[in-house]
Scaffold this motif. Structure first.
Motif, PDB file in Angstrom:
ATOM      1  N   GLY A 150       5.905   5.053  -8.168  1.00  0.00           N
ATOM      2  CA  GLY A 150       4.934   4.891  -7.084  1.00  0.00           C
ATOM      3  C   GLY A 150       5.537   4.947  -5.691  1.00  0.00           C
ATOM      4  N   ASN A 151       6.872   5.032  -5.598  1.00  0.00           N
ATOM      5  CA  ASN A 151       7.474   5.027  -4.253  1.00  0.00           C
ATOM      6  C   ASN A 151       8.319   6.264  -3.956  1.00  0.00           C
ATOM      7  OD1 ASN A 151       9.867   4.653  -5.570  1.00  0.00           O
ATOM      8  ND2 ASN A 151      10.309   2.638  -4.727  1.00  0.00           N
ATOM      9  N   GLY A 152       8.160   7.295  -4.748  1.00  0.00           N
ATOM     10  CA  GLY A 152       8.875   8.542  -4.448  1.00  0.00           C
ATOM     11  C   GLY A 152      10.193   8.694  -5.164  1.00  0.00           C
TER      12      GLY A 152
ATOM     13  N   PRO B 105       0.851  -1.195   0.000  1.00  0.00           N
ATOM     14  CA  PRO B 105       0.000   0.000   0.000  1.00  0.00           C
ATOM     15  C   PRO B 105       0.881   1.238   0.000  1.00  0.00           C
ATOM     16  CG  PRO B 105      -0.040  -1.033   2.152  1.00  0.00           C
ATOM     17  CD  PRO B 105       0.728  -1.951   1.237  1.00  0.00           C
ATOM     18  N   LEU B 106       0.561   2.156  -0.862  1.00  0.00           N
ATOM     19  CA  LEU B 106       1.420   3.308  -1.092  1.00  0.00           C
ATOM     20  C   LEU B 106       0.670   4.604  -0.828  1.00  0.00           C
ATOM     21  CD1 LEU B 106       2.793   1.968  -4.485  1.00  0.00           C
ATOM     22  CD2 LEU B 106       4.052   2.026  -2.333  1.00  0.00           C
TER      23      LEU B 106
ATOM     24  N   LYS C 294      14.916   8.196  -0.712  1.00  0.00           N
ATOM     25  CA  LYS C 294      15.222   7.766   0.647  1.00  0.00           C
ATOM     26  C   LYS C 294      14.037   7.029   1.276  1.00  0.00           C
ATOM     27  CE  LYS C 294      14.050  12.098   2.893  1.00  0.00           C
ATOM     28  NZ  LYS C 294      14.471  13.479   2.948  1.00  0.00           N
ATOM     29  N   GLU C 295      12.826   7.380   0.851  1.00  0.00           N
ATOM     30  CA  GLU C 295      11.632   6.701   1.371  1.00  0.00           C
ATOM     31  C   GLU C 295      11.621   5.218   1.002  1.00  0.00           C
ATOM     32  OE1 GLU C 295      11.574   9.504  -0.358  1.00  0.00           O
ATOM     33  OE2 GLU C 295      10.434  11.007   0.756  1.00  0.00           O
TER      34      GLU C 295
ATOM     35  N   SER D 269       2.973  13.176  -5.885  1.00  0.00           N
ATOM     36  CA  SER D 269       1.655  12.718  -5.444  1.00  0.00           C
ATOM     37  C   SER D 269       1.705  11.293  -4.899  1.00  0.00           C
ATOM     38  CB  SER D 269       0.613  12.844  -6.556  1.00  0.00           C
ATOM     39  OG  SER D 269       0.965  12.125  -7.694  1.00  0.00           O
ATOM     40  N   CYS D 270       2.771  10.531  -5.212  1.00  0.00           N
ATOM     41  CA  CYS D 270       2.814   9.145  -4.720  1.00  0.00           C
ATOM     42  C   CYS D 270       3.232   9.052  -3.255  1.00  0.00           C
ATOM     43  CB  CYS D 270       3.745   8.304  -5.577  1.00  0.00           C
ATOM     44  SG  CYS D 270       5.477   8.766  -5.494  1.00  0.00           S
ATOM     45  N   VAL D 271       4.007  10.018  -2.766  1.00  0.00           N
ATOM     46  CA  VAL D 271       4.505   9.955  -1.394  1.00  0.00           C
ATOM     47  C   VAL D 271       3.842  11.023  -0.514  1.00  0.00           C
ATOM     48  CG1 VAL D 271       6.532  10.238   0.082  1.00  0.00           C
ATOM     49  CG2 VAL D 271       6.716   8.933  -2.026  1.00  0.00           C
ATOM     50  N   GLU D 272       3.851  12.260  -0.994  1.00  0.00           N
ATOM     51  CA  GLU D 272       3.200  13.329  -0.218  1.00  0.00           C
ATOM     52  C   GLU D 272       1.683  13.260  -0.383  1.00  0.00           C
ATOM     53  OE1 GLU D 272       6.082  14.121  -1.993  1.00  0.00           O
ATOM     54  OE2 GLU D 272       7.414  14.591  -0.327  1.00  0.00           O
TER      55      GLU D 272
END
Lengths: 244, 298
Positions: free
Chosen positions: A212-214, A90-91, B34-35, A230-233
């Motif tokens: 999808g993971n930043g 889940p992201l 880094k995430e 938009s994928c992380v924040e």
């Protein structure tokens, strides 16, 4: 980012849209978060090469689902998948839920209705009153609204529900202390405008994504002073954050 | 740890520029945030974050990515918080393996100042000069436009960071001449290659979708040739990469002459643990250690 090959448990046609459900192998699912999904390949599919982002449509008893419309090669292959699909952990950041804030309006446009199903389930579970408004191009895409009990529907061509946009199906949004919306950027900008600056206003954006993971910085949206991913924040942002 | 179980019985370690790495895999700059670091512990022999620049850069307006057959075109525009904030946050990239830092400037002086700034930090094991990013224009050209341009910037960086290993990252165009120039100007290693300049068009809207750099499996044969050509020409080691998606791809790049192999776009669609595990299987079958594979074409 965790990669999973998951068995398809069921598929349903909802008018122009398809719903695939699968046993979710990962951590806790929250409304507004998403997965990157694609048809299985060995070891990857080359065309299309990237996965596609999909909000969780629903999650119950360990079974998650995703909703899509066939629009290109990636979704065409997903549509043809019979046994397995590949999904990632889940992201993203989902919707903030505040039980003390009061009545919520949920607005979805087209395939952007997807995260509102699981959001509505969560709000009901917490005893939060809410109304659902869904806008579509036509009756074919609006068929998914049958899966949203009590939702008000609008279509652009007038073939189902109110003739017009989702905002034409909704009362004055200023009356709602909480507004959630997901759909194309133009719709989200209109919702932001109609909902005013007060209260909790949250918009889930639909952006083209790479990773999808930043990592790739491909899915950015404008904010004051630059862009954020938009994928992380996100994909859910407070409306006031977005510089539209 | 899961990674370790899947790579037992093979020697994955390699050495480059006096740095010992536990595996020959390195993330290509700009493809590992880094995430996402927590998921790749044990996979990479070194960490290489996204390129940093003298000042913060907001990057290009969207759309920034477009998918293409067997790859993608990106035009990010080096979005980053600038070197000072990057250095403040450097510990976030500490996975207990060597840390390589990628830098890019708009002038030779920028490059030299960046090299001086990052190389004085003991946490930085090496500096990669991003000379070839096709997204950033410099009088219409990149620092990789030809041997003279490469030599000028590498010479300045060498002087600014006399003791830190310097890698020059090159594009495939004119790569042999540029590689010679970088080597003679004092580069300790060469990264071959960057993305390939590319364009995507939205026919429906009759507009350009993304003009940027192509990456992914589509570019692999081009990258392999570039690595092969460069490795036969220079004496310094090569970090090879371009479309690496499987363990066999890693082996192919090492056979072509790479000492380290960069994994980029593929990590968006595959767990890089799988790539390392496949590479370990290859070595086990071949009865070789990773370090023996470089240039070992029959």
């Amino acid at each position: 980012m965790k990669f999973y090959t998951v068995e398809i448990e069921a598929r349903r046609e909802l008018g122009a849209y398809t719903l695939i459900s699968y046993r979710w192998p990962g951590e806790k699912v929250e409304p507004g978060r998403f997965v990157m999904a694609r048809a299985a390949g060995y070891p990857v599919t080359l065309d299309p090469f990237l996965a596609r982002p999909f909000s969780f449509y629903d999650f119950e008893d360990g079974v998650a689902s995703l909703l899509f419309e066939v629009r290109g090669r990636g979704t065409a292959l997903l549509d043809r998948a019979t046994r397995t699909v590949e999904v990632t952990a889940p992201l993203g950041r989902g919707f903030e839920i505040d039980a003390s804030a009061g009545r919520a309006a949920l607005l979805g446009g087209g395939i952007g209705v997807a995260p509102l199903k699981i959001l509505g389930r969560e709000l009901s579970a917490r005893g939060i009153d809410h109304d659902v408004f869904l806008g579509f191009l036509d009756a074919g895409t609006a068929a998914v609204a049958d899966d949203f009990a009590g939702a008000s529907v609008a279509t652009m061509d007038g073939s189902a529900g109110t003739h017009g946009t989702v905002l034409d199906a909704a009362p004055d949004l200023l009356e709602y202390p909480v507004v959630y919306a997901c759909g194309p950027n133009a719709m989200l900008a209109a919702v932001k405008d109609a909902a005013g600056p007060d209260g909790l206003r949250q918009l889930s954006v639909e952006e083209r994504m790479g990773c999808g993971n930043g990592s790739c910085n491909g899915c950015v949206v404008p904010v004051d002073g630059g862009y954020v991913r938009s994928c992380v924040e996100g994909p859910v942002f407070r409306a006031e954050v977005l510089a539209w | 740890m899961v990674v370790r179980e899947r790579v037992t019985g093979v020697d994955l370690s390699v050495e480059m520029c006096g740095i010992t790495l536990s595996t020959p895999l390195v993330p290509a700059s700009g493809t590992l945030a880094k995430e996402a670091l927590g998921e790749v512990e044990g996979v990479y022999g070194a960490i290489l974050p996204k390129t940093t620049t003298p000042a913060a850069r907001a990057g290009n307006p969207p759309p920034r990515v477009a998918e293409t057959p067997a790859g993608m075109v990106n035009s990010i525009g080096l979005q980053n918080p600038g070197v000072e904030r990057f250095m403040e946050d450097l510990d976030a990239f500490d996975l207990g393996v060597p840390l390589f830092v990628s830098v890019a400037g708009e002038t030779v002086r920028d490059f030299a100042a960046l090299c001086e700034r990052v190389s004085e930090d003991g946490r930085v094991a090496a500096v990669e000069l991003n000379l070839s990013c096709p997204n950033v224009e410099h009088g219409g050209l990149t620092f990789c436009a030809g041997p003279a341009a490469v030599e000028e910037v590498v010479t300045a960086c060498r002087a600014a960071a006399p003791t830190k290993p310097l890698f020059a990252k090159l594009t495939h165009e004119g790569v042999v001449g540029n590689a010679r120039a970088a080597e003679s100007a004092g580069a300790d290693a060469l990264t071959v290659m960057n993305t390939i300049p590319a364009l995507t068009i939205d026919a429906k809207r009759r507009s350009v979708l993304v003009r940027g750099g192509l990456s992914g499996p589509a570019v692999k044969p081009v990258a392999l040739k570039a690595v092969h050509d460069v490795a036969r020409t220079v004496r310094v080691p090569v970090l090879g990469g371009g479309g690496v998606t499987s363990g066999t791809d890693v082996a192919e790049f090492m056979l072509a002459g790479a000492t380290l192999v960069q994994v980029g776009t593929a990590s968006f669609v595959r767990d890089p643990v799988e790539i390392l595990a496949e590479f370990s299987d290859y070595l086990r079958e071949a009865g070789m250690g990773a370090a023996e594979l470089t240039g070992a074409l029959r």
